[in-house]
Design an enzyme around this catalytic site. Sequence first.
Site, short mmCIF file in Angstrom:
data_model
loop_
_atom_site.label_atom_id
_atom_site.label_comp_id
_atom_site.label_asym_id
_atom_site.label_seq_id
_atom_site.Cartn_x
_atom_site.Cartn_y
_atom_site.Cartn_z
N ASP A 207 0.86 -1.18 0.00
CA ASP A 207 0.00 0.00 0.00
C ASP A 207 0.91 1.24 0.00
O ASP A 207 1.72 1.42 0.91
CB ASP A 207 -0.91 -0.02 1.24
N TYR A 232 -5.27 11.24 -3.72
CA TYR A 232 -5.70 12.50 -3.11
C TYR A 232 -4.75 13.00 -2.03
O TYR A 232 -4.94 14.08 -1.50
CB TYR A 232 -7.13 12.40 -2.57
C1 LIG Z 1 -5.53 7.00 3.17
C2 LIG Z 1 -5.36 5.53 3.24
C3 LIG Z 1 -6.34 4.66 2.75
C4 LIG Z 1 -7.65 5.18 2.21
O1 LIG Z 1 -8.40 4.21 1.58
P1 LIG Z 1 -9.62 4.59 0.62
O2 LIG Z 1 -10.31 3.32 0.39
O3 LIG Z 1 -9.02 5.16 -0.64
O4 LIG Z 1 -10.45 5.60 1.34
C5 LIG Z 1 -6.08 3.30 2.80
N1 LIG Z 1 -4.92 2.82 3.29
C6 LIG Z 1 -3.97 3.64 3.80
C7 LIG Z 1 -2.71 3.06 4.32
C8 LIG Z 1 -4.17 5.01 3.79
O5 LIG Z 1 -3.24 5.82 4.31
#
Ligand SMILES: *Cc1c(COP(=O)(O)O)cnc(C)c1O
Length: 422
Positions: A207, A232
């Site tokens: 991730d 974003y």
């Molecule tokens: C910001 C963030 C997300 C956000 O997930 P969305 O499904 O796009 O809202 C997920 N994982 C991590 C590690 C993040 O920092």
Amino acid sequence: MNFAELERRDAADPLAELRNHFVIPKNTVYLDGNSLGLLTHATQRRVADVTGQQWGQDGISSWNQHGWVHLPRTVGDKLAPIIGAQPGQVICCDSISVNLFKALSAAFTVLDARGESRRARKQVLSTADNFPTDLYMVQGLQQLVGAENCELVLAEEAELLANLAHHITAETAIVMLTEVNFRSGRRLPMAEIIQQAHAVGAVVIVDLAHSAGALPVELDEWQADFAVGCTYKYLNGGPGAPAFIYVAERHLPTVTQPLSGWFGHAQPFAFDATFAAATGIEKMLSGTPSILAMSAVDAALDAFSDVSMEQVREKSVQLAEVFLALLDESGLAGEFDCISPLDSEQRGSQLSFAHPEAYAICQALIERKVIADFRAPNYLRFGFTPLYTSFKDVGLALQRLQEIMQTRTYLEPRFQTRQAVT
Ligand SMILES: *Cc1c(COP(=O)(O)O)cnc(C)c1O
């Protein structure tokens, strides 16, 4: 605070000009690009064009005429060099959460293709303090396919790092980790982790939520199997902008994913009743892309076209070092417990501090137009976005923090009430 020195550093900064690409809110020091990156002028213009000319005048023909139908791939290929990937392996779509579901399911199909039994290798290893949605998605998959086929296993981050081989074993199916911890900013040694995972036959999902656009990422060189990330945060795509997913080329011919919507079909406009997956990275798509949102991302990425991620990283480290030095100078360092690694090598592009009044201090900073953020239970986060954060910004942030702490204004009741989004 020696502002002359900070201004001298800004004058010598090779990235200083990039700030002009952004709409900087008036009199504001914005240190929250790790949560929502600032708007670019290019995005503002593009959204006006997409609504005015494309949708407004050219209407439905824009799917062909303005390349809307290819936008997920166009944006994916634009993102690829920012995350160390050759083109054809990245596509823009959905959210991180949804893309994780697809990546997890697809990772299991990599093991299936090797003839491995899911029962023998069913564990998805992650860290206990990973971003919760990442863990929730594994829990959802586990509920769907049964714990005998998918089981979430959590390790404490420090324990995992201290002994990779103890945690990543022949029973591990998937290693799913976030490179930079959203609370502490700790950066995990992904190359080393991927090497260990592959040595025992596990598949890796990375991730990149707090990495993409903030520091050099080398997905191809690391031989990562899958990756996801959002646009974003450090990529400035806009609130709720679509995320991305990476699948290593070697897996593309064989992997499948269960959200097999028509945009992932080899020929969406054949309207065939039977699903037949696209051969390339398009197979990771599901439904119709949000063109307004994706156009915003496409335009925002132009800010990266003339910079190397090494330059971005160099400035990010300098900004954080200046912040720490000024915090020391201000005499506040004893009061703010830095939970981020002090060694910049082990850190992403943020600094986090534990303080019992972190929430109220954050609110008082925001009132003084220093935008930081708060993460439960008691962390104050400052994100550095080298494309638009200046050295003077860091000085101003510290100056205002010092005033708030000296006058103890953060104790006033209006700073103590929590809103829905913190
Ligand atoms: C910001 C963030 C997300 C956000 O997930 P969305 O499904 O796009 O809202 C997920 N994982 C991590 C590690 C993040 O920092």
